[in-house]
Structures are given as C-alpha cells and as structure tokens.
Design an enzyme around this catalytic site. Structure first.
Site: not given
Lengths: 386, 389
Positions: B153, B181, B201, B327
């Site tokens: 990522n 990703q 995701s 994050c």
C-alpha cells in the site's frame, strides 16, 4: 393496502433524512478520516459530529463512543474484548437465557475456553430473576451482560435493579454490559450517572443504515480490540471508518430519540389496539411476554394455537403484511426459540408464534387492516391444518 | 484549479454508478435478508448477485467462497485469526513479511501476545520484495499459515504471490494474501495466485466504505470471530449491510469491465509523474520496484525535507497526497515499510506517496508537476541540513 411493515425488530426502513445525511460522505466528502489533508480533515469532522450526536443522546462523552459495523460486532467486542483484560480477577461471567444470539454465542464460546458462565433464569414474562443474580454474583464475577429489551417478546429487564446488585461488586473488578439494541429509541438512557461500562447500539434497528452501530465504552474501561490493525476508534476498532454509515447512524440516533415519550405512547397504543383486536376476535391466542402495559411499546409476540407460525407469515405476506416468527437471525432454522423455551411456553403454543414489531411510522389504519386479515386467515388456516 | 486528489490508496471517491445502485436499498428495498417473506428474500437475492460479481472479479470458482465483511481490515483479521485459532492443534507458526499492512501485522502480533503463536516476519529487498526462497526456508513443521500481501500500500511493489502460493500449496500450508490495494488495479485471480484466502476492500476501488470481502477457498478450515446469527454461512454473524454489499458488487462489476483501460491510463499517468519528478527535482529516490509496481502508485523520498511539511504545503495548493499509509499518518514514526527496505530514518521521513485513481487526468499530473518542485525548493531553502550540504 400497499404494504404494512411490522417487522421493525428485524430491520427498519432508514429515514429519508438519514439517507440524505449519508449522501455527502458517499459523494463529495469521500476522504479517509485518517488522512492529513483537507479531504481527510473534512471526513474526520463529519465523523466527530456523528459521534457527538450519539454521545449526547446517551449522556456520555464523545471519547466513550466507538463506531462498529453493527449490534453483533458491538456485542462481540464488549464481551470478548473485556474478559481477557479482567482474566486475573476471576473467571465467572453472568448473562441471561434470553439474550440475542450475538451475546449467547460468544458466551458459549467462552464456556468452551474454560470460563464459567451463569445463564440467569427468566420468569414466564421473560423478566430475569434478580434473586438468581444475587445468588450467583460473587467476587469471582468479572462480567455481567444483560439485554435491555428482548427482541422477541419485548420484555424490559430491570436494569436499575441489576445496577444496584452489580454496584456492590464493582470494587472487585466487574464490568456491566447492556445490549441496548432494541431499547435505544424506546427508553431514555442516561449514562452520566450509571455504572454501566459497555452499551451496544445498532443503526438499522432505529431507522438508520445497516452496517453501522456503536459501543459505549466508559472511560478507563479496559477493552481489547476484536479487529486489529490501524489505530482507528481510539485503538479499539481497526479499519477505515465507514463514514457514510456512521454519519447515518448519528443522524438516526438523534432523530429517533427526539421525542421518545410521544413515540412510545403512540406505539404502545397501536400495540394494544393490535392485541385487543386479535384477542377479542380469535380463540386460542396468547400473548408471550409481559403484560401489554409493562412490555416494550413496539413488540407484540402472539401464539396462535393449532397453527404453524411460518404458514401464517406467508399468508399475511399475501396480503402485503410483513411479520416474523421470531428473530430474523434465527428465523431460518427450525429450532424452537430459546427465549420462549426459557419462559416456559409450551411446545404447541411455540409452534404458532408470530412477532409483530412496530415503529413510529405505523398507523391505526395499518393495524386495523392487519387485525382484519388475521381474523380472516387464522380460522381458515386452522381448518386446513386441523 | 479544482482539487487534485492523489490519495487513492487511502480511499477512493465512490463511483456515482455505485451510489445509484445502493440508493434503492436504503429506501424501498430495505429488507433483512434473513427474513422469510418475499422482500427479505429479494434482499437475499441481491446479496447473492453481488457475491457473484465479486467472485468473478477475482476468478473464484464458486460465489459461496466469498464472505462479506465490514472492510479489508476485518477480512484480514478473519483470515489470520480464523485460520490460526482453528488450526492451532496442527501448529503455532505463521509466516508473514515485514512490510504488511497493520491489519496483518497487528493481528499477527496479537496472536503472538495472547495465543502463543510464533511469527516469522520475512525481510524484503531494497525494492520491498519478499524472496520466495526465504518463504520456503522459513517453513517449519509447525507452520500453518503464510500471509503475504499482493501489492504494498505504500510503495506499490507487487510480490511474487503465485510463486509463494505454490510453495504454500506444496507444503500443505494455508496461504492468505492481502489484496486490498491490488484488486481493481491489476488482474487478480485466486487460482493463478494459488491463494486459499484473499482480502479485498470496497472503498479502495471506488466502492463504498464499510464493506469488504474475504475469499475463502472451499475446504479451508477457519473459525469466525464475530458470533451470533447464521449469516454468511456461519462465517460472519450480523445483519448483512445490503446497500454496501450492492455497492461492492457494482464496483466489482465496473472494475472488471474497466480493468485494462484503467490500468493503461494509470501507468501512463504514473510514469509521467515519476519521470517528471525525477527530471524536475534533484536528490529524490523512487521507493518500490521500478516495474513490478501498482499502476497507480508513486512513492518518492525527497531528501532534506519533512514529509509532513510537504503534505501541508501540497494541501494548501489543493493537492491531496500522503506520506505513507493513512492508518498511520497520524503517528510520527517513520514508515515500517520504508525502514524494512533499508531506508534511513531521515530519508524515510521525507517520503511522499501519490496514488492515482480512475478520475485523475493528465491535467492533474501536470498541475502537480508544476507545483511540487517549487514547494520542495521552498522547504529545502528553510532546511538547515540542506543548506549545510
């Protein structure tokens, strides 16, 4: 009649305002709240506002609200997240026999891992036995988890009394968890002066979005996260925040609790009208759960003897009336309801169970229509199955 | 100039087609898929339809192998904790890499701390790549799970997953890949990758937030960690998030349709950015593999400046970028990925990630190439280290 939706304990229709509020983060304001740039800051702002709304309603601090993917996750997090952190203070847990499966299953798992779990008895109305709680609670108890309003029969647990009993053991490290998924918009919840440590909430049960919920975690509660990763939600729950979902949840909580008293009175009246209308016209119908005036305003659980609940669900569906036999999560398995079993409802009555669950968006006309169709269908179906 | 959003690795704008697809499920079709009457069943069919689309996107043989979760982090948690807890009788050793997302790393650390697992964190080379030979050598009799991400990522490096998957298969060890990703950016096929588990995701490829999925190959033994109702075949309790699932399905459908076209466009923009930055700014280092990298990832260390100041200055010019993963962007620690690749703390601190998305244009890239060099010059002029040089 277009459609009469009386299954609001399974899920509710999101309010128009809630969906509208979600559109901003679903479209323009799509940033990741953890990002440092303006898009991230804007998203973080929306999230903070949503958190503030939830905190205000239950009289908690913003920092005490964790957003989750729903009631099930909140319950799992509350239970599994605390037992490990309190392990050294004891290995006894207390809950009731009539909890939602998202509470019972974690406890059953913990039991297999070696924890001692007491499942409190309930009376014929579904109300927990406070004496049983007094007998079982000890210095060894580290978690008591009690649902506020039962999702199948609408029994309201005496949380105030539970608090009084639990309070005496607070010194020996004990957390009190309340599953308030069915209570949030029916009972005023004030945590400012409460010993409740954890309280579960769900969005889609109060006209908010699916996939959203919250867990109140009182300051200084030691909680281990269920989902590990990034440091979101104060480190209690990793994963990029579902900003649209949480914004919708915040708005739903706010709107659903604006006039609890009026809403409760309205639903209570409709519930009573439905019960009276059915019972006065049909034989062999019984109410499962507390007396009408004592139960939650939105849940009416009736047994139609001599019938299978499922058959009746489908017959009503033909008339565009939507109800359920019990909780949606278990409506597909044929095992008898653990709630009704714990209340001592006989097998025959259990077979013919229907749960009507109301919302503030139902009206008298819908209730009268439902009564009319029940009066028509039930004798016909009884004749066939008899 | 409109805002230029180059932080698509953090999150992407939700496609308008996706939002449109979701809308009816907020409104008229709000049923609970577990309800037995018709509009519960309709919700159920809709969910199954989305499952099929996600299965197609990643080449799964059977839609039943897809479990919906609340996102990539939960999918990684379910894969790793689920396999570890279910198979701990067979062994307590897990192999992963030093450059994984925190959803994987912290989950492995959790298993070490609370459940007596042993975890090998494989090193990576200067490009961020894991060597498959290292994977093979790390395997012991106790190894029950290998978890290596498909694409990083932060630096975009694409790992030799098919090869690692083969090693896992040969040794009869479960293999999980965090493809959060990669999905929607490069072709992903669970069979070609030899993956038993694969996490994705929604919001990373123009789907909604709050939804993701875990591919679980038929026969894979894992326990669920969210208990309650029997949803998702008992692997994930909770009322299904129908609108988001529908949105994920739509995003998957679009991603599959547009994959080649999007990839081509991204590579063109990416390379223009990379070449432009190299040409306009001195003392920059491209982080990540030069060719085995995501089509949408640009990551540079710009020496003698601080990543954070750079981001703030870019933000003032309406350019949204990041220094690493979102994050951890709140923390001041340098990226664990860059450190694992052998960068010094100082160089790692000056990193800039520009991640492209399907809505970016050549104009966006030109705008960045116009603004970035001036910002770097300004910041370097204030930097004592740069001036001492």
């Amino acid at each position: 009649m277009k459609e009469v939706y009386l299954d609001n304990s399974a899920t509710t229709k999101p309010r128009k305002e809630v969906v509208e509020a979600m559109m901003e983060p679903l479209t323009n304001n799509y940033g990741n709240p953890s990002s440092l740039h303006q898009k991230g800051i804007d998203a973080e702002k929306l999230l903070k506002e949503a958190r503030r709304k939830v905190a205000k309603v239950i009289r908690a601090n913003e920092e005490e609200i964790i957003f989750t993917s729903g009631g099930t996750e909140s319950n799992n997090l509350a239970i599994k997240g605390t037992v490990d952190t309190l392990k050294r203070y004891g290995n006894h847990l207390i809950t009731t026999k009539v909890e939602h499966s998202s509470v019972l299953h974690p406890f059953q798992d913990l039991e297999q891992e070696g924890w001692k779990v007491t499942y409190l008895d309930v009376d014929e109305n579904g109300i927990l036995d406070l004496d049983h709680l007094r007998e079982e609670i000890s210095e060894d108890t580290i978690l008591v988890s009690i649902m506020y309003v039962n999702s199948e029969v609408g029994a309201i647990q005496p949380i105030d009394e539970v608090e009084k009993i639990v309070r005496e053991y607070k010194d020996s490290k004990l957390y009190l968890h309340v599953d308030a998924v069915q209570a949030l918009d029916k009972i005023e919840i004030d945590l400012s002066n409460s010993i409740i440590d954890l309280l579960s909430m769900s969005g889609h049960k109060i006209h908010g979005p699916k996939g959203s919920g919250g867990l109140y975690v009182a300051k200084d509660t030691r909680l281990k996260s269920l989902i590990t990763g990034g440091g979101q939600e104060n480190g209690y729950r990793a994963g990029t925040e579902n900003v649209p979902g949480f914004v919708g949840f915040g708005e739903a909580v706010k709107l659903a609790t604006e006039d609890v008293e009026k809403n409760v009175a309205q639903m209570q009246e409709l519930k009573t009208r439905l019960a009276d209308g059915v019972i006065s016209s049909l034989d062999e119908v019984q109410i499962n759960g507390p007396e009408l005036k004592n139960g939650a305003p939105h849940i009416l659980n009736l047994s139609f003897r001599g019938l299978k609940g499922e058959v009746l669900v489908h017959a009503l569906e033909e008339e565009n009336i939507y109800v359920s036999t019990g909780s949606a999560c278990s409506s597909k398995d044929s095992a008898p309801s653990h709630v009704l079993t714990a209340m001592g409802v006989d097998e025959d009555a259990m077979e013919g169970t229907l749960r009507f669950s109301l919302s503030t968006f139902n009206n008298e006309e819908e209730i009268d229509y439902t009564i009319e169709k029940l009066i028509k269908s039930v004798p016909q179906l009884r004749k066939i199955s008899g | 100039m409109k805002r230029v959003y180059l932080d698509n690795a953090a999150t992407t704008p939700t496609a308008s087609e996706v939002v449109e697809a979701m809308e009816p499920y907020f409104n008229e079709n709000f049923g609970n898929p577990s309800s037995i009457y018709s509009f519960g069943r309709e919700a159920k069919n809709t969910v199954e339809d989305a499952r099929e689309k996600v299965a197609q996107l990643i080449g799964a043989d059977d839609a039943a192998e897809i479990v919906f979760t609340s996102g990539g982090t939960e999918a990684d948690n379910l894969a790793i904790k689920g396999v570890a807890m279910k198979n701990k009788e067979q062994g307590n050793h897990i192999i992963t890499s030093a450059v994984e997302h925190h959803a994987v790393l912290h989950t492995c650390e959790y298993l070490e701390e609370y459940h007596d697992f042993e975890v090998t964190y494989l090193p990576v080379d200067e490009n961020g790549l894991v060597n498959p030979i290292d994977v093979a050598e790390a395997i012991t009799d106790d190894t029950i799970l290998i978890s290596i991400m498909l694409a990083n990522n932060e630096v975009g490096s694409i790992q030799p997953i098919a090869e690692i998957g083969q090693i896992a298969q040969k040794n009869d060890i479960y293999f999980h890949t965090d493809a959060v990703q990669a999905v929607g950016s490069i072709p992903v096929d669970v069979n070609e990758l030899n993956a038993d588990l694969l996490a994705l995701s929604g919001h990373k490829f123009n789907g909604p937030k709050g939804i993701g999925a875990l591919y679980i190959r038929k026969g894979t033994q894992l326990t669920s960690f969210m208990h309650g109702g029997a949803q998702e075949r008992g692997r994930r309790a909770s009322t299904e998030n129908v609108p988001a699932i529908v949105g994920l399905g739509k995003a998957a459908e679009i991603a599959l349709e547009e994959l080649d076209e999007k990839r081509e466009k991204m590579i063109k923009l990416r390379d223009k950015l990379i070449n432009g930055i190299k040409a306009e700014i001195d003392e920059v280092i491209l982080n990540g593999h030069p060719t085995k990298r995501l089509p949408n990832n640009v990551n540079f260390s710009i020496r003698y400046i601080e990543g954070e100041s750079l981001l703030l200055n870019l933000d003032l010019e309406d350019i949204a970028a990041s220094s690493g993963s979102a994050c951890t962007s709140g923390s001041l620690d340098p990226s664990h990925v860059l450190l694992a690749m052998g960068l010094s703390h100082e160089v790692a601190h000056g990193s800039l990630r520009l991640s492209l998305g399907k809505y970016n244009t050549e104009e966006d890239v030109d705008y960045v190439l116009e603004k970035l060099p001036a910002i770097v010059d300004k910041l370097r002029a204030m930097s004592p280290i740069y001036n001492q040089k």
